[in-house]
Every structure is written in C-alpha cells, then in structure tokens.
Design a protein around this motif. Structure first.
Motif, PDB file in Angstrom:
ATOM      1  N   VAL A 186       0.897  -1.167   0.096  1.00 49.98           N
ATOM      2  CA  VAL A 186       0.113   0.037  -0.236  1.00 49.98           C
ATOM      3  C   VAL A 186       0.841   1.192  -0.060  1.00 49.98           C
ATOM      4  N   THR A 187       1.013   2.025  -1.191  1.00 52.66           N
ATOM      5  CA  THR A 187       1.991   3.021  -1.216  1.00 52.66           C
ATOM      6  C   THR A 187       1.293   4.163  -2.170  1.00 52.66           C
ATOM      7  N   ALA A 188       2.147   5.173  -1.929  1.00 52.02           N
ATOM      8  CA  ALA A 188       1.915   6.380  -2.956  1.00 52.02           C
ATOM      9  C   ALA A 188       2.635   6.467  -4.219  1.00 52.02           C
ATOM     10  N   TYR A 189       3.604   5.313  -4.449  1.00 54.89           N
ATOM     11  CA  TYR A 189       4.445   5.262  -5.461  1.00 54.89           C
ATOM     12  C   TYR A 189       4.242   4.348  -6.299  1.00 54.89           C
ATOM     13  N   ASP A 190       3.969   4.519  -7.381  1.00 48.84           N
ATOM     14  CA  ASP A 190       3.755   3.305  -8.543  1.00 48.84           C
ATOM     15  C   ASP A 190       4.970   2.730  -9.375  1.00 48.84           C
ATOM     16  N   VAL A 191       6.004   3.526  -8.987  1.00 51.89           N
ATOM     17  CA  VAL A 191       7.378   3.185  -9.714  1.00 51.89           C
ATOM     18  C   VAL A 191       7.903   1.656  -9.293  1.00 51.89           C
ATOM     19  N   HIS A 192       7.469   1.389  -8.008  1.00 51.05           N
ATOM     20  CA  HIS A 192       8.089   0.067  -7.566  1.00 51.05           C
ATOM     21  C   HIS A 192       7.031  -1.204  -7.931  1.00 51.05           C
ATOM     22  N   ALA A 193       5.918  -1.087  -8.662  1.00 54.41           N
ATOM     23  CA  ALA A 193       5.050  -2.098  -8.841  1.00 54.41           C
ATOM     24  C   ALA A 193       5.636  -3.368  -9.205  1.00 54.41           C
ATOM     25  N   VAL A 194       6.488  -3.400 -10.594  1.00 54.72           N
ATOM     26  CA  VAL A 194       6.866  -4.448 -11.058  1.00 54.72           C
ATOM     27  C   VAL A 194       7.551  -5.290 -10.133  1.00 54.72           C
ATOM     28  N   GLU A 195       8.564  -4.471  -9.313  1.00 57.55           N
ATOM     29  CA  GLU A 195       9.397  -5.298  -8.334  1.00 57.55           C
ATOM     30  C   GLU A 195       8.777  -5.920  -7.332  1.00 57.55           C
ATOM     31  N   ALA A 196       7.892  -5.216  -6.754  1.00 57.29           N
ATOM     32  CA  ALA A 196       7.017  -5.730  -5.761  1.00 57.29           C
ATOM     33  C   ALA A 196       6.358  -7.032  -6.320  1.00 57.29           C
ATOM     34  N   PHE A 197       5.696  -6.977  -7.487  1.00 59.61           N
ATOM     35  CA  PHE A 197       5.165  -8.369  -7.797  1.00 59.61           C
ATOM     36  C   PHE A 197       6.355  -9.526  -8.067  1.00 59.61           C
ATOM     37  N   GLU A 198       7.435  -9.061  -8.500  1.00 56.48           N
ATOM     38  CA  GLU A 198       8.476  -9.841  -8.661  1.00 56.48           C
ATOM     39  C   GLU A 198       8.981 -10.670  -7.387  1.00 56.48           C
ATOM     40  N   LEU A 199       8.635  -9.825  -6.186  1.00 54.68           N
ATOM     41  CA  LEU A 199       8.881 -10.483  -4.701  1.00 54.68           C
ATOM     42  C   LEU A 199       7.744 -11.007  -4.240  1.00 54.68           C
ATOM     43  N   CYS A 200       6.756 -11.448  -5.058  1.00 53.90           N
ATOM     44  CA  CYS A 200       5.735 -12.201  -4.737  1.00 53.90           C
ATOM     45  C   CYS A 200       4.531 -11.525  -4.117  1.00 53.90           C
ATOM     46  N   ALA A 201       4.395 -10.104  -4.210  1.00 52.10           N
ATOM     47  CA  ALA A 201       3.426  -9.431  -3.545  1.00 52.10           C
ATOM     48  C   ALA A 201       2.106  -9.952  -4.128  1.00 52.10           C
ATOM     49  N   LEU A 202       0.941  -9.843  -3.174  1.00 50.15           N
ATOM     50  CA  LEU A 202      -0.358 -10.547  -3.808  1.00 50.15           C
ATOM     51  C   LEU A 202      -1.173  -9.248  -4.570  1.00 50.15           C
ATOM     52  N   ASP A 203      -0.833  -8.307  -4.017  1.00 52.15           N
ATOM     53  CA  ASP A 203      -1.325  -6.891  -4.946  1.00 52.15           C
ATOM     54  C   ASP A 203      -0.528  -5.584  -4.429  1.00 52.15           C
ATOM     55  N   TYR A 204      -0.831  -4.598  -5.198  1.00 55.92           N
ATOM     56  CA  TYR A 204      -0.380  -3.499  -5.079  1.00 55.92           C
ATOM     57  C   TYR A 204      -1.321  -1.972  -5.077  1.00 55.92           C
ATOM     58  N   LEU A 205      -1.713  -1.782  -3.895  1.00 61.42           N
ATOM     59  CA  LEU A 205      -2.807  -0.628  -3.564  1.00 61.42           C
ATOM     60  C   LEU A 205      -2.059   0.850  -3.715  1.00 61.42           C
ATOM     61  N   LEU A 206      -2.538   1.657  -4.790  1.00 61.80           N
ATOM     62  CA  LEU A 206      -1.994   2.859  -4.536  1.00 61.80           C
ATOM     63  C   LEU A 206      -2.745   3.942  -3.703  1.00 61.80           C
ATOM     64  N   LYS A 207      -2.138   4.658  -2.918  1.00 60.53           N
ATOM     65  CA  LYS A 207      -2.766   5.431  -2.285  1.00 60.53           C
ATOM     66  C   LYS A 207      -3.109   6.934  -3.174  1.00 60.53           C
ATOM     67  N   PRO A 208      -4.203   7.505  -2.725  1.00 67.05           N
ATOM     68  CA  PRO A 208      -5.404   7.201  -1.984  1.00 67.05           C
ATOM     69  C   PRO A 208      -6.193   6.117  -2.733  1.00 67.05           C
ATOM     70  N   PHE A 209      -6.878   5.039  -2.314  1.00 67.56           N
ATOM     71  CA  PHE A 209      -7.493   3.853  -2.758  1.00 67.56           C
ATOM     72  C   PHE A 209      -8.851   4.045  -2.612  1.00 67.56           C
ATOM     73  N   ASP A 210      -9.909   3.945  -3.295  1.00 71.25           N
ATOM     74  CA  ASP A 210     -11.045   3.669  -3.074  1.00 71.25           C
ATOM     75  C   ASP A 210     -11.830   2.434  -2.464  1.00 71.25           C
ATOM     76  N   ASP A 211     -12.920   2.355  -2.025  1.00 72.62           N
ATOM     77  CA  ASP A 211     -13.616   1.145  -1.683  1.00 72.62           C
ATOM     78  C   ASP A 211     -13.780   0.185  -2.455  1.00 72.62           C
ATOM     79  N   VAL A 212     -13.958   0.501  -3.819  1.00 74.29           N
ATOM     80  CA  VAL A 212     -14.077  -0.658  -4.822  1.00 74.29           C
ATOM     81  C   VAL A 212     -12.683  -1.368  -5.205  1.00 74.29           C
ATOM     82  N   ARG A 213     -11.734  -0.390  -5.115  1.00 73.07           N
ATOM     83  CA  ARG A 213     -10.357  -1.017  -5.315  1.00 73.07           C
ATOM     84  C   ARG A 213      -9.786  -1.804  -4.103  1.00 73.07           C
ATOM     85  N   PHE A 214     -10.158  -1.421  -2.873  1.00 72.37           N
ATOM     86  CA  PHE A 214      -9.955  -2.296  -1.816  1.00 72.37           C
ATOM     87  C   PHE A 214     -10.638  -3.467  -1.878  1.00 72.37           C
TER      88      PHE A 214
END
Length: 257
Positions: free
Chosen positions: A86-114
């Motif tokens: 859960v982060t305000a930075y989208d530049v790390h998304a690819v690396e996060a998924f490579e580390l086996c992250a299940l999801d990547y929430l960008l702040k601020p997120f809404d109820d639908v996305r959560f």
C-alpha cells in the motif's frame, strides 16, 4: 461471508492516518482481524513472528527498512504471510510483484479497489487452505491404510493369492522377489523388501539384514556365531542372519542390553 475463518492482518505504515484508513476498511469484513500495527520497517519481522498474520499490508517508503527489503526478509520465513503493498508510489510495482506481492494498492484508494484486493486475497487464501486440508486428509487416509495393512495381494501366472500378514513369519529377498515365509509354505511376491518394510506393521516386523525381516514376537534366541556373524532363531526353527548394521536395533527391541 461470516462462516469463513478469520484472516489475520498486520498493518505496516509510518503514517498514522494511513494505518487508520486500512483498519477502518478492514472493519467492513467481519472475518478479518487486525492483529497488529507497525510504523517502522525494522519492526516487521518481530511483529510477524509474534502476531502470525496471514496478510501484511505493507508501505514501501518507511524509516528503518523500506517495504521491498522487508518483503525480501519475510520470504525467508518458513511460513511467510501474503504481502499487499500500500503506497503512494507506482514506480515499484513491477519489483513488488517480482517479490511475490499479492497486490499493489496505490494511495489514495477507494472502496471498490480495496474490495478487489480483499477478494483476491481471500480467493488465494481459502483455495490454499482447502488444498492443504485435502492433502492432509489424503495423507491421513494413506497413513491409516498403511498402519492397518493386514493382507498382501500376491499375483502370479493365472493366480492371485490373498496372504494374511499375521501368517508371515519372516521375509527374505530372492532376486526381484521377496519370499514370504509362512508355517507351511514359501510364497514369492514380486515387490522389494524396502517397499514392504514401509507398509508392514512397524511393531510386528523388524529389519535384521539388507536381505531379511522377521516377526519380532517369534524370536526365541539370538546367536553370536563363531565367524563373528549373528543370527536370530525363530520359534518356527528358522535361523535368520542378522547383520552388524541391524544388530543393536534388534537387541534393543528384544530388551537385551
């Protein structure tokens, strides 16, 4: 939804408001439980070991250690939790998924996305739990079957014999076969002795040589032979060689010191 087991969540973010937003969002799901909150990356491992969460909602930019480093550390645990960044930075998304992250929430997120994140987590979590339960059930059935094995099915040309395990006195290898020694006959069974060792009742039979197993309750004598060899004499009169490798285990089972 209420019949689902509780899922345990740990919230990791250095901003109090961000932690509060996730906590309030999770309160909409009665099968979720927040088990801890952490505001520094270098406190996560200890909190995970203490609180055993199923899922960690993890910020990336934090004091102590950044979230990507924390994620790498968590993957080294025997049973790592699932990670949702859960982060305000989208530049790390690819690396996060490579580390086996299940999801990547960008702040601020809404109820639908959560809600989509929760659905993704639950689908994987509950599927894993079901698969684990199924594997455990199958293993239990298999183990129970092996413990209760009381009949060997012996196939030969034009004949299938059902051999009562209780009638087997001892077993010995014969090429690609095992000889089943009964009171009145010897039956060839095309199977390895090691295979039978895994399947026969462990309290009844004991390996005494790479080529032989005996029924423990039938041992009447233990012999030390003149050539430095050993043998077990059974109540049936059979004498079975005992190798040095298995001697101590046999004597221990017989209560001989």
């Amino acid at each position: 939804m209420t019949n689902k087991p509780k899922l345990r969540a740990l919230i990791v973010d250095d901003e109090s408001l961000a932690r509060t937003n996730i906590r309030y969002s999770l309160q909409e799901f009665d099968h979720w439980q927040v088990v801890g909150e952490v505001n520094r990356g270098d406190q996560v491992i200890q909190s995970v070991q203490t609180n055993t969460p199923d899922v960690v909602f993890l910020d990336i930019k934090m004091p102590g250690l950044d979230g990507l480093t924390v994620c790498q550390q968590l993957q080294s645990l025997d049973s790592p939790p699932f990670i949702v960044f859960v982060t305000a930075y989208d530049v790390h998304a690819v690396e996060a998924f490579e580390l086996c992250a299940l999801d990547y929430l960008l702040k601020p997120f809404d109820d639908v996305r959560f809600h989509k994140t929760i659905q993704r987590v639950e689908q994987l979590m509950f599927n894993n739990q079901q698969q684990t339960q199924q594997v455990a059930q199958l293993k239990a059935v298999a183990d129970d079957h092996l413990k209760k094995l009381d009949t060997l099915i012996v196939r030969s040309v034009g004949r299938i014999q059902l051999i009562d395990v209780d009638k087997i006195n001892w077993l010995s290898t014969a090429g690609n076969y095992v000889e089943l020694h009964l009171d009145d006959q010897v039956i060839l069974h095309r199977v390895s002795l090691s295979h039978l060792e895994k399947h026969l009742p462990v309290n009844d039979f004991i390996r005494v040589h790479r080529t032989a197993m005996i029924r423990l309750s039938l041992v009447s004598e233990f012999l030390t032979l003149a050539d430095g060899q050993y043998a077990a004499v059974l109540k049936t009169g059979d004498k079975v060689n005992v190798s040095q490798t298995y001697k101590e285990k046999l004597l221990l089972q017989l209560g001989i010191e």
